[in-house]
Design a protein around this motif. Structure first.
Motif, PDB file in Angstrom:
ATOM      1  N   GLU A 259       0.822  -1.203   0.000  1.00  0.00           N
ATOM      2  CA  GLU A 259       0.000   0.000   0.000  1.00  0.00           C
ATOM      3  C   GLU A 259       0.860   1.259   0.000  1.00  0.00           C
ATOM      4  O   GLU A 259       0.516   2.246  -0.659  1.00  0.00           O
ATOM      5  CB  GLU A 259      -0.915  -0.014   1.218  1.00  0.00           C
TER       6      GLU A 259
ATOM      7  N   LYS B 110       2.000   1.796  -3.523  1.00  0.00           N
ATOM      8  CA  LYS B 110       0.917   2.357  -4.354  1.00  0.00           C
ATOM      9  C   LYS B 110       0.757   3.855  -4.107  1.00  0.00           C
ATOM     10  O   LYS B 110       0.585   4.637  -5.049  1.00  0.00           O
ATOM     11  CB  LYS B 110      -0.378   1.620  -4.043  1.00  0.00           C
ATOM     12  N   ARG B 111       0.796   4.251  -2.835  1.00  0.00           N
ATOM     13  CA  ARG B 111       0.685   5.678  -2.535  1.00  0.00           C
ATOM     14  C   ARG B 111       1.841   6.452  -3.149  1.00  0.00           C
ATOM     15  O   ARG B 111       1.650   7.576  -3.641  1.00  0.00           O
ATOM     16  CB  ARG B 111       0.641   5.881  -1.028  1.00  0.00           C
TER      17      ARG B 111
ATOM     18  N   HIS C 111       7.828  10.590   0.980  1.00  0.00           N
ATOM     19  CA  HIS C 111       7.675  10.387   2.430  1.00  0.00           C
ATOM     20  C   HIS C 111       8.233  11.570   3.216  1.00  0.00           C
ATOM     21  O   HIS C 111       7.618  12.036   4.182  1.00  0.00           O
ATOM     22  CB  HIS C 111       8.383   9.094   2.825  1.00  0.00           C
TER      23      HIS C 111
ATOM     24  N   ASN D 272       5.864  14.456   3.049  1.00  0.00           N
ATOM     25  CA  ASN D 272       4.729  14.306   3.967  1.00  0.00           C
ATOM     26  C   ASN D 272       5.140  14.603   5.408  1.00  0.00           C
ATOM     27  O   ASN D 272       4.383  15.208   6.165  1.00  0.00           O
ATOM     28  CB  ASN D 272       4.154  12.891   3.869  1.00  0.00           C
TER      29      ASN D 272
ATOM     30  N   VAL E  99       1.159   6.915  -6.831  1.00  0.00           N
ATOM     31  CA  VAL E  99       0.153   7.969  -7.044  1.00  0.00           C
ATOM     32  C   VAL E  99       0.781   9.349  -6.897  1.00  0.00           C
ATOM     33  O   VAL E  99       0.536  10.256  -7.700  1.00  0.00           O
ATOM     34  CB  VAL E  99      -1.006   7.777  -6.046  1.00  0.00           C
ATOM     35  N   SER E 100       1.611   9.527  -5.877  1.00  0.00           N
ATOM     36  CA  SER E 100       2.274  10.820  -5.695  1.00  0.00           C
ATOM     37  C   SER E 100       3.192  11.130  -6.861  1.00  0.00           C
ATOM     38  O   SER E 100       3.362  12.275  -7.267  1.00  0.00           O
ATOM     39  CB  SER E 100       3.060  10.802  -4.381  1.00  0.00           C
TER      40      SER E 100
END
Length: 451
Positions: free
Chosen positions: A250, A253-254, A278, A281, A257-258
Motif C-alpha cells: 500500500e 501504491k501511494r 515520504h 509528507n 500515485v504521488s
C-alpha cells in the motif's frame, strides 16, 4: 573455498550454519576422503624411509581404507529402525526401563537381605557360644563327677551319681533338641522371608516400570503440546508477515500515485522518489525527513574481507561518513557500539549479564556487523548485512533499515524473531581505555560529523 576447507580440514561455524543438510553431508564425505588420502600418502612415505634404512628388502604391506558402497554407488549406511527385525524406539525404551527397574528393586532387596543375614549370623553365633559354654561346663562337671565317683567306694553311691549324671545328660540332650528345633524354625522363617522378599522385589519392579511408563506418556503429551504451541507461534508470525507485506504494498501504491501527481522527479529511481514523497509528507507535519540512501559503494570489493585491514579501510571510507555507530541524539558513539572484537570477547563481555543485554560489533569475516545478545539460556549472535547499502539481518524477507542506529532502535520494541522474542533492552558498554573501536573511529572526528 572447498579446496581451502580440505587443505585446512576446518570450516568456520558461521559458514557451516549457512549450508543445507545435503551440502553438509557432501562436505563431510569429501573431508573423510581427504583424510584417507593423506593417511595413504603418509604410509607410502614411511615404507620408502624404512626401505632405505635396511639393506635387506622389506616386505611391503599395503594398507588401505575402503568405504563400503551401496547399490546406488553412494556410501552405505544403516539407519536403526528401518529394518523389519529392528525394535521400535518405544520397545527399546520399555526394555531399558524395565531392566533398570528390575536392577533397582534387586539392589534394594539385596541390601535388605544382607542386613537380615547379618542379624541371623549374629544370633547364630550367640547361640553357638551359649551352647559351647554349656558343653564346656558339662564336660567340666563330668570330669569333676568322675573324680568324685572314684572316691566313693560304695556301689550305691556310684549308682546314684550315675543316675544323676544320666539325668543331666538327658536334660542336655533335650536342650540340644530344642536348639535344633529352633534352628529349623529359623531356617523355615528365613525361607519364608526370602520368598516374601522376591515377591516384594517383583511388585517393586512392576511399580517402578508403571511409574516410568506413565512419566514417558506425560513427556510425550508435553512434547505434543509444545509442538502445537510452536505451530500457533508460526501462524501468528505468518499473519504478521502478510500484514507487513500488505502495508509495504500500500505504501508503494501511494508513492506511485504521488509520482503521477508531481512532475519534478525525473531521473530519480522509484525508491528515491518514494523516499522524497515520504520526506515531503513528514515536512508537512513538521517532522524531520529521512536522508536519501547513498549510492552502492560495494562495487569493486571482494565478496568477503581478506584481512582486518580491509575491514578498517571499509569502515573509514564507507561506514564512518554515514555516521555508523553514532547516536544522533547525542552526536557521540552509541553505548552499544564496539569495534572489531572476536566472538569469544563479546561473550566474555555479556557473561553474567541479565537477559536483554546486547552489543553491536564489527564483523571481520563479512562486510557487516553482528549483534551479540544475552538470552535466558545462551548468548545468541545475529549477522547484519550491508551489501545493498541498507542494514538488515541475513535471511529472506528481512526488514531493511537506512542506518545501524535505526535498526537497533527498531528492535528495542520489536522482537528479532517471533519464536525467540529477543528484545534489545540494555546496551553493553566499553570496559577498555582506549575503547575497542579506537582503531576505526576517531572520537575527535565523530563530533564534527553531520547527520
Amino acid at each position: 573455498m572447498l579446496q581451502q576447507i580440505l587443505r585446512d580440514m576446518y570450516i568456520e561455524p558461521e559458514l557451516l550454519a549457512e549450508l543445507s543438510e545435503d551440502q553438509k553431508q557432501v562436505l563431510f564425505v569429501k573431508m573423510r576422503e581427504e583424510q584417507v588420502r593423506r593417511w595413504q600418502e603418509s604410509e607410502e612415505k614411511t615404507e620408502k624411509e624404512n626401505s632405505r634404512n635396511f639393506n635387506r628388502p622389506q616386505k611391503k604391506v599395503k594398507k588401505r581404507v575402503q568405504i563400503a558402497l551401496g547399490t546406488d554407488g553412494e556410501p552405505w549406511t544403516w539407519v536403526m529402525g528401518d529394518h523389519k527385525d529392528d525394535k521400535s524406539y518405544d520397545q527399546l525404551i520399555d526394555e531399558v526401563q524395565l531392566e533398570r527397574a528390575r536392577k533397582l528393586a534387586a539392589a534394594e532387596e539385596a541390601e535388605q537381605r544382607a542386613k537380615e543375614e547379618q542379624e541371623r549370623l549374629r544370633r547364630q553365633r550367640e547361640a553357638e557360644q551359649r551352647l559351647e559354654r554349656e558343653r564346656t561346663k558339662l564336660d567340666e562337671e563330668r570330669r569333676k563327677k568322675d573324680e568324685e565317683q572314684a572316691l566313693f567306694a560304695s556301689l550305691k553311691q556310684a549308682k546314684l551319681e550315675a543316675e544323676k549324671l544320666e539325668k543331666q545328660r538327658l536334660e542336655k540332650e533335650s536342650q540340644m533338641r530344642e536348639i535344633a528345633a529352633k534352628e529349623k524354625k529359623l531356617k523355615e522363617e528365613r525361607e519364608r522371608q526370602e520368598q516374601e522378599i522376591r515377591r516384594r522385589e517383583k511388585e517393586r519392579a512392576r511399580e517402578l516400570y508403571q511409574k516410568w511408563k506413565r512419566q514417558a506418556a506425560l513427556n510425550s503429551q508435553a512434547e505434543e503440546s509444545e509442538t502445537k504451541q510452536q505451530d500457533e507461534i508460526w501462524k501468528v508470525q505468518l499473519r504478521r508477515s502478510k500484514k507487513a507485506d500488505k502495508e509495504r504494498s500500500e505504501a508503494a501504491k501511494r508513492a506511485r500515485v504521488s509520482l503521477r501527481m508531481s512532475g519534478d522527479y525525473s531521473g530519480l529511481s522509484f525508491a528515491d522518489v518514494a523516499l522524497q514523497v515520504h520526506n515531503r509528507n513528514l515536512a508537512q507535519k513538521g517532522k524531520p525527513g529521512i536522508p536519501p540512501k547513498p549510492q552502492n559503494q560495494s562495487r569493486g570489493r571482494p565478496a568477503r574481507p581478506k584481512c582486518r585491514g580491509d575491514v578498517i579501510q571499509w569502515i573509514k571510507e564507507v561506514e564512518a561518513p554515514k555516521g555508523v555507530g553514532i547516536d544522533p541524539t547525542t552526536n557521540k558513539v552509541a553505548e552499544w557500539f564496539h569495534g572489531i572484537i572476536p566472538r569469544q570477547e563479546a561473550e566474555e563481555l555479556l557473561k553474567n549479564k541479565h537477559v536483554g543485554t546486547f552489543l553491536v560489533r564489527v564483523s571481520e569475516r563479512v562486510w557487516g556487523y553482528t549483534i551479540s545478545f544475552m538470552d535466558a539460556d545462551r548468548i545468541k549472535h545475529f549477522l547484519i548485512d550491508t551489501s545493498d547499502n541498507t542494514y538488515q539481518f541475513f535471511g529472506a524477507n528481512q526488514l531493511a533499515h537506512n542506518s545501524l542506529y535505526e535498526l537497533v532502535t527498531y528492535y528495542k520494541n520489536t522482537p528479532i524473531s517471533e519464536v525467540g522474542q529477543e528484545y534489545l533492552r540494555t546496551p553493553c558498554g566499553q570496559v577498555k581505555d582506549p575503547p575497542d573501536y579506537a582503531d576505526i573511529l576517531d572520537p575527535n572526528e565523530v563530533h564534527s560529523t553531520n547527520f
